[in-house]
Design a protein around this motif. Structure first.
Motif, PDB file in Angstrom:
ATOM      1  N   GLY A   4       0.832  -1.198   0.000  1.00 45.99           N
ATOM      2  CA  GLY A   4       0.000   0.000   0.000  1.00 45.99           C
ATOM      3  C   GLY A   4       0.859   1.238   0.000  1.00 45.99           C
ATOM      4  N   ASP A  54       1.509  -1.913  -4.669  1.00 49.66           N
ATOM      5  CA  ASP A  54       0.315  -1.088  -4.609  1.00 49.66           C
ATOM      6  C   ASP A  54      -0.584  -1.479  -5.781  1.00 49.66           C
ATOM      7  OD1 ASP A  54      -0.713   1.574  -3.164  1.00 49.66           O
ATOM      8  OD2 ASP A  54      -1.197   1.728  -5.298  1.00 49.66           O
ATOM      9  N   SER A  61      -2.628  -0.810   2.994  1.00 50.99           N
ATOM     10  CA  SER A  61      -3.513  -0.863   1.827  1.00 50.99           C
ATOM     11  C   SER A  61      -4.941  -0.529   2.241  1.00 50.99           C
ATOM     12  CB  SER A  61      -3.445  -2.255   1.199  1.00 50.99           C
ATOM     13  OG  SER A  61      -3.687  -3.260   2.170  1.00 50.99           O
TER      14      SER A  61
END
Length: 334
Positions: A9, A35, A72
């Protein structure tokens, strides 16, 4: 020993933690980033000479990754935390641990089955100097048994995407964990009172909200959440005991006297207010990995916060006092 850290993330908080691990924390380095936006992962990884990997699971599986940071989207947290546990790797997960209490319990069960504490949840208030000093006073017995606690959580403004449930789930969740930690007991009921709404808000939002909690010993806690206060980011807490009180200090600021006024600046955002706490949180987390003795907020703390959050959200919509029904705490979590 240098701890190789993989970050899943690369949004705002993920990038801030990458910077923190690189520039502030010793004994660790970011070695991998993933990501959903591959280009963003590449850009963030390139800043610290790390590798951008295709998925969060690739980060977990990477041999150079000793520990995982999960920043995330909330609904993916359970998947990645469970993956890290299965791989036998330490994992720091920003709140929430998971978006449902059921998924939090799955994590608790998996961690117990592994036989080791591997999970830490990102409740950074526990690392703030003022909160730590307050806990020291409460634990010492200096003010007697805690009877009342008054809390305030104010933000300057909230975006249109912010909705009423988020006042509990994203904002008050920090106080929910802090209350449990400061008083060393669980919350057993929750109620939400809806005051007159500020005109400085979108029509769909109930703001402010006034939350009332009761702990297992009968202490009462009130929490004002006001996310459109307009003047700054204002966090307050006072505990009233049988023989005294202890109050969270305001952030350090010079006082200016002039033109018939006495004034001080008010911090404007959470980064400014809790930056040092985030730094200490990661410093202590890395040290705990090196010592193989995790000591921060646990998966059980993440589960308890989720159950209390669910009860408070129900109280917001029902207008009733809602009981908090927690499972029995396993001996594994002390």
């Amino acid at each position: 020993m240098t701890v190789g850290i993989g970050v899943i993330g690369a949004g705002m908080i993920g990038q801030d933690h990458v910077r923190r691990i690189t520039d502030v924390v010793t004994g660790a380095e970011v070695v991998a980033v993933a990501d959903v936006d591959a280009a963003r992962a590449e850009e963030v990884a390139s800043r610290v000479h790390a590798r951008a990997l295709a998925s969060g699971q690739d980060v977990i599986d990477d041999d150079l990754v000793d520990a995982v940071v999960v920043t995330s989207w909330g609904p993916t947290h359970a998947e990645y935390v469970l993956g890290a546990i299965e791989a036998g790797k330490y994992v720091f997960c920003e709140k929430p641990l998971a978006t449902t209490a059921e998924d939090c319990l799955r994590i608790v069960d998996a961690e117990q089955a592994s036989g080791r504490r591997l999970v830490q949840v990102g409740f950074m208030r526990r690392y703030d100097a003022g909160y730590r000093a307050m806990k020291q006073v409460i634990d010492s017995g200096e003010i007697g048994a805690p009877l009342l606690m008054h809390c305030v959580h104010r933000n300057r403004s909230a975006p249109e995407s912010y909705h009423s449930d988020m006042a509990v789930q994203d904002t008050a969740i920090h106080e929910i964990d802090t209350i449990r930690w400061l008083l060393d007991e669980d919350i057993v009921s929750a109620q939400v009172v809806k005051p007159r709404r500020t005109s400085n808000r979108f029509e769909h939002l109930q703001d402010p909200q006034f939350m009332l909690f009761e702990t297992a010993s009968g202490a009462r806690v009130d929490l004002e959440v006001f996310v459109n206060c307009r003047y700054g980011y204002d966090i307050q807490c006072e505990t009233v005991g049988e023989t005294g009180t202890v109050r969270l200090p305001d952030p350090e600021s010079v006082w200016v006297r002039g033109a018939g006024q006495l004034r001080a600046n008010v911090v404007q955002d959470w980064k400014q207010r809790f930056g040092a706490a985030f730094d200490l949180e990661f410093t202590e987390w890395v040290s705990s990995i090196e010592d193989a003795r995790p000591a921060g907020p646990s998966a059980w703390d993440g589960y308890a916060a989720a159950v209390i959050s669910d009860a408070t959200t129900e109280a917001l919509h029902s207008g009733h006092v809602v009981s908090v029904l927690l499972k029995d705490r396993p001996a594994f979590y002390g």
